[in-house]
Design an enzyme around this catalytic site. Sequence first.
Site, short mmCIF file in Angstrom:
data_model
loop_
_atom_site.label_atom_id
_atom_site.label_comp_id
_atom_site.label_asym_id
_atom_site.label_seq_id
_atom_site.Cartn_x
_atom_site.Cartn_y
_atom_site.Cartn_z
N GLU A 1 -4.58 4.89 -0.87
CA GLU A 1 -3.41 4.08 -0.51
C GLU A 1 -2.84 4.54 0.83
O GLU A 1 -2.32 3.72 1.61
CB GLU A 1 -2.32 4.14 -1.59
CG GLU A 1 -2.78 3.81 -3.02
CD GLU A 1 -3.27 2.38 -3.22
OE1 GLU A 1 -3.39 1.63 -2.23
OE2 GLU A 1 -3.53 2.00 -4.38
N HIS B 1 -5.04 2.91 3.33
CA HIS B 1 -4.77 1.47 3.45
C HIS B 1 -3.48 1.19 4.23
O HIS B 1 -3.39 0.21 4.97
CB HIS B 1 -4.66 0.82 2.07
CG HIS B 1 -5.91 0.96 1.25
ND1 HIS B 1 -5.98 0.58 -0.06
CD2 HIS B 1 -7.13 1.46 1.57
CE1 HIS B 1 -7.19 0.82 -0.53
NE2 HIS B 1 -7.90 1.36 0.44
N GLU C 1 -10.53 -0.70 -3.71
CA GLU C 1 -9.79 -1.36 -4.79
C GLU C 1 -10.57 -1.38 -6.10
O GLU C 1 -9.99 -1.37 -7.18
CB GLU C 1 -9.38 -2.78 -4.40
CG GLU C 1 -8.45 -2.89 -3.20
CD GLU C 1 -7.05 -2.32 -3.44
OE1 GLU C 1 -6.67 -2.12 -4.60
OE2 GLU C 1 -6.36 -2.05 -2.44
N GLU D 1 -3.97 -5.35 -8.54
CA GLU D 1 -5.24 -5.03 -7.90
C GLU D 1 -6.42 -5.79 -8.49
O GLU D 1 -7.23 -6.37 -7.77
CB GLU D 1 -5.46 -3.51 -7.94
CG GLU D 1 -4.47 -2.81 -7.00
CD GLU D 1 -4.51 -1.30 -7.05
OE1 GLU D 1 -4.65 -0.77 -8.17
OE2 GLU D 1 -4.37 -0.65 -6.00
N GLU E 1 0.84 -1.21 0.00
CA GLU E 1 0.00 0.00 0.00
C GLU E 1 0.87 1.25 0.00
O GLU E 1 0.56 2.24 -0.66
CB GLU E 1 -0.92 0.01 1.22
CG GLU E 1 -1.85 -1.20 1.35
CD GLU E 1 -2.96 -1.22 0.31
OE1 GLU E 1 -3.00 -0.31 -0.55
OE2 GLU E 1 -3.78 -2.15 0.33
N HIS F 1 -9.62 1.36 -8.07
CA HIS F 1 -8.25 1.22 -8.59
C HIS F 1 -8.23 0.29 -9.81
O HIS F 1 -7.49 0.51 -10.76
CB HIS F 1 -7.32 0.69 -7.51
CG HIS F 1 -7.35 1.48 -6.24
ND1 HIS F 1 -6.67 1.12 -5.11
CD2 HIS F 1 -8.00 2.65 -5.93
CE1 HIS F 1 -6.91 2.01 -4.16
NE2 HIS F 1 -7.71 2.94 -4.63
#
Lengths: 526, 137
Positions: free
Chosen positions: A144, A147, A243, A209, A114, A246
């Site tokens: 990120e 995370h 995610e 991801e 991350e 992402h």
Amino acid sequence: MALSTATKAASDALGANRAPTSVSPQEVHRWLQSFNWDFAQNRTKYPTKYHMANDTKEQFKLIAKEYARMESVKDERQFGTLLDGLTRLEAGNRVHPRWGETMKVASNFLEVGEYNAIAASAMLWDSASAAEQKNGYLAQVLDEIRHTHQCGFVNYYFSKHYHDPAGHNDARRTRAIGPLWKGMKRVFADGFISGDAVECSVNLQLVGEACFTNPLIVAVTEWASANGDEITPTVFLSIETDELRHMANGYQTVVSIANDPAAQKYLNTDLNNAFWTQQKYFTPVLGMLFEYGSKFKVEPWVKTWNRWVYEDWGGIWIGRLAKYGVNSPPSLRDAKKDAYWAHHDLFLLAYALWPTGFFRLSLPDDEDMEWFEANYPGWDAHYGKILREWKALGCEDPKSGFLPIQWLIQNGHQVYVDRVSQVPFCPTLAKCSGSLRVHEFNGQKHSFSDDWGERMWLSEPERYECQSVFEQYSGRELSDVVVEGHGVRADGKTLIGQPHVAGSNLWTVEDLKRANCVFADPLAGF
Amino acid sequence: MTAKNAYNAGIMKKSGEAFAAEFFAEENQVVHESNTVVLVLMKSDEIDAIVEELIMGEEAKRNPTLVVEDRGGFWWIKADGKIQIDTEKASDLLGKTYSIYDFLVNVSSTIGRAYTLGNTFTITSELMGLDRKLTDA
């Protein structure tokens, strides 16, 4: 009074683009797009061989206000649950010890991923030329950061509430001696932030991801729940809620280059390299953590891999892109072999090198062995036989002086480290794909375990120079290396790594020293 | 009979040698295009109600290939083509304001192309931006 040029420009723009009459966030998003800078001639510090189109869309239409509100609700739910309900239920100590050890690895390593993804998505923000695409990448930077904190918090929580905090509290101090760290940095750091910007996006978003976060962050919660861990599902499923954006960023990166001739030339190679890079580490490590780091099994790892990697990522992402020239990765055949066997190969080596770890490993018991043989026919005669012999020789007992790594070497099973992936392998025992090959370059010898990594190294040898622990500590005695590499608990004598998860009969530095295990560089013989 | 989109459908029903034979079969050494989508929803009060009433209700009626499975901490949902959730209907169901961004708080994963438009969340097997343009309205 005359208006300044800037005020006039703003007034004109507002006149041409009336402010929304409602406060619908999506209407605000649409309105904001009409004030975008022109990024068509974007200059970036992180160039790419591809041309990224400047009209790519952002699929979730985020504005700062809604983004912040959404994420704050997620955090409130996560920390509220952890700090109130789960603490009252003493959740930290209801976790099966094997799984408590697995989370030492999973959360600490994901935190590194991350952290590097912050830089990777910031780099892509700089490289992209479409305003909406930049908006998506910018939100990812913020995700990120969140995370990284969340992963850190999982280990912090376990440090306070789990019965064996060593390894949850400060894993990173062992990074020089643990053989799993370097491969993790290859996938989670180098793969995300080094090289061509779009290639990094393929590594991070399209493969890392869109493919591997599903087993790593979603499927892991099934295993966690089955093994008494209510902490990990609360946090990891919250991480994964970001995610999907992402994955969309990675997909829109592909959309932005779809019409670029460079895509025809490079994309399939970049995709294959990214797939191999990511699977080479995640396939064995996740399989090992799930199956050997649990008491209660959800399903064979190869089935988890088949569902999330082969059928869903392969079919729904890569298969659907076939009409735009995206091919099935040629390394898939070898990856499937790895999905079946590589985690068993890795467990043998991880167990053999247990003193260098920051977590405790345990041998499969009779029930586990029966499960392994039923799901991986041939497991018992190959792996089970060795593990039973190690147990009989006293590998768990600190008084035995028996270390499995010495048994491997004495029985002609040399352990090498693949230069590109940094994953250890033993050619005489491995049932996964590949075989040993050795090259010499600039006076240094390099070992490789497969065609795909070897090809990557041959085209960019200067990129892969990381030393293995065997080279780094050649000639050094193991207990000295472990002490120097901070692999000792707070009492100054008990090792962090242990070959069992019982709370007593722990190995100390003195026990390890009695085995007189000296590192040797396997490449010295070539 | 197991629905074709179930968590343990097809090869996943097999075990041991039978699983290995299909997993390593020559025709399975390349990816096969799939028209399905997967949606993973983290469990919560709101999501549990939405799954029960909207997804297993009218969405399953609209798309009979849709399968919902309880996987511990999350709902795993798979269907052919697309899955759509209208958060205005969710708002009525829950008796409170519930926007698309509230829904996204608990959307843990998607396999397919997911996007929002107005109050609607869509996950589709279409290649949005390639097969069809993403629109703002």
